[in-house]
Write a protein that holds these residues in place. Sequence first.
Motif, PDB file in Angstrom:
ATOM      1  N   ILE A 195       4.390  23.025  30.953  1.00  0.00           N
ATOM      2  CA  ILE A 195       4.387  23.143  32.404  1.00  0.00           C
ATOM      3  C   ILE A 195       5.783  23.490  32.919  1.00  0.00           C
ATOM      4  O   ILE A 195       5.957  24.188  33.907  1.00  0.00           O
ATOM      5  CB  ILE A 195       3.820  21.862  33.038  1.00  0.00           C
ATOM      6  N   ARG A 196       6.790  23.019  32.157  1.00  0.00           N
ATOM      7  CA  ARG A 196       8.148  23.407  32.537  1.00  0.00           C
ATOM      8  C   ARG A 196       8.351  24.895  32.274  1.00  0.00           C
ATOM      9  O   ARG A 196       8.956  25.591  33.086  1.00  0.00           O
ATOM     10  CB  ARG A 196       9.166  22.606  31.730  1.00  0.00           C
ATOM     11  N   ALA A 216      -2.438  24.678  31.981  1.00  0.00           N
ATOM     12  CA  ALA A 216      -1.557  23.778  31.251  1.00  0.00           C
ATOM     13  C   ALA A 216      -1.999  22.342  31.423  1.00  0.00           C
ATOM     14  O   ALA A 216      -2.068  21.555  30.478  1.00  0.00           O
ATOM     15  CB  ALA A 216      -0.129  23.957  31.735  1.00  0.00           C
ATOM     16  N   ILE A 217      -2.330  22.017  32.675  1.00  0.00           N
ATOM     17  CA  ILE A 217      -2.740  20.647  32.938  1.00  0.00           C
ATOM     18  C   ILE A 217      -4.051  20.342  32.235  1.00  0.00           C
ATOM     19  O   ILE A 217      -4.253  19.283  31.649  1.00  0.00           O
ATOM     20  CB  ILE A 217      -2.861  20.433  34.455  1.00  0.00           C
ATOM     21  N   THR A 274      -3.558  20.486  28.017  1.00  0.00           N
ATOM     22  CA  THR A 274      -2.639  19.672  27.234  1.00  0.00           C
ATOM     23  C   THR A 274      -2.814  18.214  27.562  1.00  0.00           C
ATOM     24  O   THR A 274      -3.101  17.845  28.687  1.00  0.00           O
ATOM     25  CB  THR A 274      -1.193  20.064  27.516  1.00  0.00           C
ATOM     26  N   PRO A 285       2.160  16.884  26.888  1.00  0.00           N
ATOM     27  CA  PRO A 285       2.829  18.156  26.642  1.00  0.00           C
ATOM     28  C   PRO A 285       4.135  17.971  25.868  1.00  0.00           C
ATOM     29  O   PRO A 285       4.943  17.106  26.205  1.00  0.00           O
ATOM     30  CB  PRO A 285       3.103  18.699  28.041  1.00  0.00           C
ATOM     31  N   PHE A 312      -0.446  26.889  35.545  1.00  0.00           N
ATOM     32  CA  PHE A 312      -0.271  25.434  35.688  1.00  0.00           C
ATOM     33  C   PHE A 312      -1.573  24.716  35.444  1.00  0.00           C
ATOM     34  O   PHE A 312      -1.651  23.737  34.706  1.00  0.00           O
ATOM     35  CB  PHE A 312       0.180  25.100  37.113  1.00  0.00           C
ATOM     36  N   ILE A 313      -2.607  25.234  36.108  1.00  0.00           N
ATOM     37  CA  ILE A 313      -3.886  24.538  35.995  1.00  0.00           C
ATOM     38  C   ILE A 313      -4.344  24.513  34.549  1.00  0.00           C
ATOM     39  O   ILE A 313      -4.768  23.477  34.039  1.00  0.00           O
ATOM     40  CB  ILE A 313      -4.931  25.218  36.892  1.00  0.00           C
ATOM     41  N   ARG A 353       7.948  21.874  26.880  1.00  0.00           N
ATOM     42  CA  ARG A 353       6.845  21.425  27.743  1.00  0.00           C
ATOM     43  C   ARG A 353       6.250  22.624  28.456  1.00  0.00           C
ATOM     44  O   ARG A 353       6.949  23.349  29.148  1.00  0.00           O
ATOM     45  CB  ARG A 353       7.355  20.428  28.770  1.00  0.00           C
ATOM     46  N   THR A 371       7.042  26.741  35.043  1.00  0.00           N
ATOM     47  CA  THR A 371       7.906  26.665  36.224  1.00  0.00           C
ATOM     48  C   THR A 371       9.086  27.619  36.088  1.00  0.00           C
ATOM     49  O   THR A 371       9.443  28.322  37.036  1.00  0.00           O
ATOM     50  CB  THR A 371       8.428  25.235  36.398  1.00  0.00           C
ATOM     51  N   TYR A 372       9.693  27.644  34.884  1.00  0.00           N
ATOM     52  CA  TYR A 372      10.829  28.547  34.677  1.00  0.00           C
ATOM     53  C   TYR A 372      10.395  29.987  34.843  1.00  0.00           C
ATOM     54  O   TYR A 372      11.089  30.794  35.462  1.00  0.00           O
ATOM     55  CB  TYR A 372      11.436  28.336  33.293  1.00  0.00           C
TER      56      TYR A 372
END
Lengths: 542, 167, 369, 237
Positions: B28-29, B72-73, B76, B79, B69-70, B26, B32-33
Motif C-alpha cells: 500500500i505504501r 491491496a487492501i 493482502t 502487508p 489501494f482497494i 508494503r 502511495t509512492y
Amino acid sequence: MEKIKELILSTVSDAVIEQKQKLTVTVEPNKLHSLAQALRDNATLPFDFLVYLIGMDRGEELGVNYLLASSTDLSKEIVLKTNTADRENPLLYSIADLFETAQFNEREVYALMGIRFINNPDMRKFFLNGDWVGYPLRKDYDANPELNPLSVESKEIIDIAPRIMETPEGLIEETVRIFNDDDYIINIGPQHPSTHGVMHFRTSLDGEIVKKIDVHSGYIHRGIEKMSESMMYPQILHLTDRLDYLSANINRHGLCMCVEKASQIEVPERAQYIRTIMDELNRIDSHLLAWACQTNDLGAITAFIYGMREREIILDIFEKTCGGRLIINQNVIGGVMFDIYADFQKDVKAFIPYMREKLVEYDRFFSHNVIALGRMVTIGVMTKEAAINYGVTGPAGRGSGWSCDIRKHIPYALYDKVDFKEVIRTEGDSYARYLNRLDEIEQSLHIIEQLIDNIPAGDIVAKVKPIIRVPEGEYYQRVEACRGEFGVFIESRGDKFPYRLKFRSPSMALVSAMPLICQNEKISDFIGIGGSMDYVIPDIDR
Amino acid sequence: MAEQIIFYILAAIIAVFSILAVTSKRIIRSATYLLFVLLATAGLYLLLGYNYLFAVQVAVYAGGVMVLFIFAILLTNRPGADVKSELAVRRVVAGITALAGVAFCAHIIYYNVNKVMVTVAQSELTPQQIGHTMLGTDKYQYLMPFEAISILLLACIIGAIMIARKR
Amino acid sequence: MQEPLEISNLTTWLDTTLRGIMPSMWVILIECVLVGVALLAAYAVIALILIYAERKITAFFQARYGPNRVGKYGILQSVADMIKILLKEIVKINRVDRFLFFAAPFFMIVASMLTFGAIPFGKGLHAVDFNIGVLYVTAVSSLGIIGVLLAGWSSNNKYSMIGAMRSGAQFVSYELSAGFALMTIVVLAGTMQFSTMIEGQRYCWNLFNGHISSMIAFVLYLISGHAETNRGPFDIPEAESELTAGYHTEYSGLQFGFYYLAEYLNMFIIASIATTVFLGGYMPIQVHGWEGFNQVMTFIPTYVWFFGKTAVLIFLSLWVRWSFPRLRIDQLLNLEWKYLLPINLVNIVVMVIIVLSGLTLTDLFPSLF
Amino acid sequence: MSSISKYFSGLFTGIKSLLVGMSVTWKELWTKKVTQQYPENRDTLVISDRFRAELTMPHDENNEHACTACGICEMNCPNGTITVNFKMVETEDGKKKKVLDTYKWDLGMCTFCNLCVLTCPSDAIKFENTFENAVFTRDKLKQQLNHEGSKMREKKKVERPAAPVAKAPVVSEVKVETPAAEVKPAVVDTEVKAVVPEVEVKPTVVDAEVKVELPIEEAVKADKEIEAESKDETTEK
C-alpha cells in the motif's frame, strides 16, 4: 391436565408429581431430557416454551427448575425439577437441543451455580470470566475479594468452548473453537454506540456479511439475585427498577404481585388502577425509546430526538406522580407508594391525543420512508417456531406471529377488564417488530383511556406488616414487560428474605436469538436488527 | 527561472518516489509512492501548460491508484510481513540490468535531445480542439485509436462481469 | 465604477499600485502569497461558519436550540471548538503505519483546498480560471478519497478498515454520476471554463436553459455530490451507529480536525460548484430588458449572490441529511448503478438532442434572453 | 413489462416517501422548541414536589426535629446510606434514654427508594426536591442531617404515642446551650416546606404497624449485620 399427567407417567414412570402453585414434576437427571422432549412434542398441548431455567442450591443438593408453558396457551404450565447430590462436580443433562433458549441459561447456571450440562455444545461461563473462582449463587460461596481480585488488565478473549458430550463410550470432555483461524472478527461492543449498553458481540464477517455472532455478556452484572437473598422484600423492590430500567414499573409490579400472591395480600382497587395506568405509560415510554433508538441505529438521528421529546412528557408525569423519572419506585407490596397527583388525569388525557398525533407523524416520517423500508422489510426474519424455541416474547415474539401477551393469556391487575387488542404480525422481520411497537403504543393509549376517568376512591395500599414473611414455597409471577415476559421466581423458606430469587429477563431471550436472525445479514442490518429487538443490557446482566 | 526550479523539484520527486515505489515492501505504501510520482508528472504537464492533460492525469491515475489501494487492501493480509530478501546474486544481476537500461535510455536521450527540443509547440490547447482532434478523421486525428480503445475497455468490462459472475 | 461594493475594485487597485512601485515579478510573487493567504483564511472561516450553521440548523430540525452558550446564540461555539481541537493531544496509536497514518489527513485537506481554489466566489474573486475548470474540479476532488482509504487502512482498526472499503465503493460509483451530471451541462454551455459558463447564464440559468434535462442533471448532481461528501444518508463510511466513526475512528486532535474541516468544505464545494454550473454562479438575477431591475440587482455585490445561492443549496443538503436514515451499502450501490447512472446516461443523450435541435430556452425564445 | 413498471413505480413512490419525510422535518423546523434552558430558567423551573433529590430532617423554629434515633431507617436502607449515631442520656427521672447524636446520610450511595421515609415511625425525615446536588468531591456528598445543637421535639409524642423510645423524653440539659443564631437556618427550612403540596398522601399504614413489631429491634440488629456482609460483597464488584 390429567392427560398431561398420564403422559408424564408414561414417559417417566418414577416421576414425582405434586400440585403446588403449579404442577410440579421431579425427575432423575437422566430422565429429564426425554420427559421434556415428550412434553414439547405433545400434539394436543405442546409444552414448547421454556419460560425459565433456574439453577437452585437446595441445601444438600444442587438442582435446576424448569418451567415449561404451552405456546398456544401460556397459562398452562409445568414445573420440572431435577437434582444432583454431587456438589463437587455436578453434572446434569442439557435440554439445549430441545429449547434453544436453554443454551444461554444453562451457561448462566454454570457460571453462577457451577452445574455443568452434558451435551450443551458450548459450556463456557456466561456473565463471568472463565477464571472466576467459586460459584456466586451457591449458599456456600466465599465472597472473599482476594479470591477474585479486581484486575485492571485487559483479558484476552478466549474463543474456545469446553463441553461435555455423551458418546457411546461414555462422557468425554472436549473443547471446540468458536471461530476459525481466518475469520475476520470484529468486536461490536463492549463500547459501541449501538449495543444499547455494555454488550459485546464477537462478530465474524465475510466482507459486509455477518457469518457468526458470539455473545459475551456480564460486563455490568451486578449480582442482583445474590444481593436479593440478603435483603428484605421491600428492599428488593428497588432493585427490580434497575433490571430493565425502561420497564421499571412493570418489573416492580411483577415482584410486588409475586409477594402479594404468596402472602395473600389484597391490593386495593385504586392501587390496581394506578398500577395499570402507570404500567401502560411505562410501556409507551419504553416503546418510544425503542422506536427512537431503532431509528437512530438506522441512522435517522432526527427521529431519535422526536421520540425522546414525546417520552419526556411521560417522564414528567412520572416525576410528578412518584418523584422519579426512570427509576420510578411506584409500586410497593400491597399497593402503590404514591397516590396520583391532582392534575394527573388532566395531564394524561392531554397526552393521549398528542401522542396519537405524533404517531401519525412518525408514520409519515419514518414508517414509509423508502430507505427505512429497505433497511427493515425482510431483514432479520425470525419464524414463529424460532421465536418460541428461543423464548422470544414481547413485541418481537408477536412480530413473528406468536400470540404471547401475558396480559391476554394470564390477565393480572385490570387487564381482564379493559378492552385492547393483542398486536400480532406474522412477517417476523424487523419491520414487523417496528410496527408492532408503534401499534402497541396505540393500544396502550386505548387502555389508559378506558381507565383514566374511572379511578375509584379508596386506599392506595393495603395494610401490610412492616416485615413481610412469605410463606414457605416456590412462587412464580409472570407479567408482560415492555420487551416481553418478565418473571419473578421466589423460593421462600418462610423467612423475611427470599431463599432464592430469580428474574426471568425477556432481553436475554432476545439476545440469544440474535445469532440466529443476524446470520447472513449485512453488518449494518445487524445493528438495525439489534435496534428492532430492543434488548436492554442491565436486564440480561442482572 | 521559477519554472526551472519547479521543474527540478518535480523531477526530484518523481525520481525519489519512483525508487521508493519499487523498493518498499508494503504494497500500500508502494501504491502511495506511485501516486506521488503520477501527481508530480501531472505537475509537469501543468508546468507545460497542458491543463487538459493535467486534469486527465490526476483523474485517471488518482482513480487508478485508488483501485490499486482497494486491491491491496483486499488481497493482502499482513502487508510486507512475509516478503523475503532476494539472494545477493540476483540482486547484483538485477542491479546491472537496471543500470544497463538507464545507460541505454541516457544514450538515446543524449543524442536526440537537440532534435526534439524545438518541436514542442507552446500554445494553449482548448478542450474544443482536443475534442475535435480526438473524434476527427483527418490526418493527425484520432477517431480510430479512440474507438479501438473504447472497444477494448468494453471487452474488459464484459470480461470483468463474467469473472465476477462465475463466483 | 458601476458596482461600488465589489472586492474586484480593491484587487485591481492593489494590482495597479503594486505594479507602479516594483517590478512585475515581485508583484506576481506578492499577489500569489496574498491570494494563498486569503484562500486559506477563507477556507478556515467558511468551515467555521458552516459548522456553526449546521449545528444550529440541525438543532432546529430536531426541535432543539443547538449551541447557545458560547457567545450570543452560541456564535463563538465553533471558534471554541477549533481552539479545543488545536490544543488536543494527538493520541499515538499502537502498530499503525505511521507514515500513511499521518499522510492521510493531508490528502483529504489538500484535495479540498485545491478544489476550493478554483471556485469563482465573485467577479474578480477567482484564483485560477482554467479553461477546463469543470474537469479540473472533478479530477482534483477525487484525490480526497485517497485520504479516506489510507486512513482506513493505516489505522490498524477494523472499523476504519470497513469504513475505507465502503468509501472506496461509494466514491467510485458516485464520482461517475457527478461527472456525468456536470458533463450534461458542459454539453449545454459549450464550455468547461467557469467564467464563460457564468457569463453565459446572465439571463438564463443553465438549470432552466436545458429545462427537463438540466433539472434532472441538477438533482442527480446534488444527490451524487451529497454522496461524495460522505454525509448522511450516504455516510456509510462513517456510519456512527455501525462503525463508531468509520475511517477516522483513530484520529484525534488536529488530524481529526482536518477530516472535520474537509468534510464541511467538501459540502461547501459541492454546493458552490452546483451554484456555478446550474444557478448562474455569482451572476446577479438579471431579466432581459428590465434595465432598472438589473441595475438594482447588480448593485448587490456578486459574492453576496454567490454565497446566497450556495447557502440555499447547503441548507437543502442539511435538510436531506437530517431527514433520512442511512442507506445500506447495497442500497447505496443499487441507487447508483440501477437508478442514477442509467438516468444520467439517458439524460446526457437527451441533452445532446436538445442542444443540437435547438430546443433550449435561449434558442426557443431568443427575444426573452 | 411488469419489472419495468415496478422499476418506475418504485422510483416514484420512493421519491414521494422521501419528500413526505422532508415535509415532516420542515414542519419541525418551525415548531416550538422544548429544550429547557436550565441555569437561565431557574426562577421559573418547576420541579415536582415529590421529586426525591435530597434527604432532609425537618427542624422547626426551635431547632427541634422528630427523630427518636430508633434506627429503623438505617435498618431499612438497602444500601447502608444512613448511619444513626445515638447516645444514651439520663433523663430527669433517672431513666436512660436514646437521643440522636448525629444522623449521617450519604447521597452518593443513596438509590432514592424512599424506604427510609416510608418506614420512619415519627415522620422525622423526608425527601426534598432541591436537586442541585453537584459537588466536587465525594466527601461532600456525606451529609449530616440533624442541625448542630438540635434536639427532639417532645410535643410529637402526644400525637404519636407509640413512637418507640419516646417514653419520657424530657429536654436534656445538653442541648440548652444552643445559641439563638442557630435557629435561623431552621426557620428557612420550614419556609421551604411550606411549599409541600396538600395532594401528598402518604401511606400512613406502615408506621401504624411498626409499633407492633418494634420489640424485635434486637433481631433486626442481627439482620443488619447480614446486610452489611452482603453489602461488602456487592461493593467489591
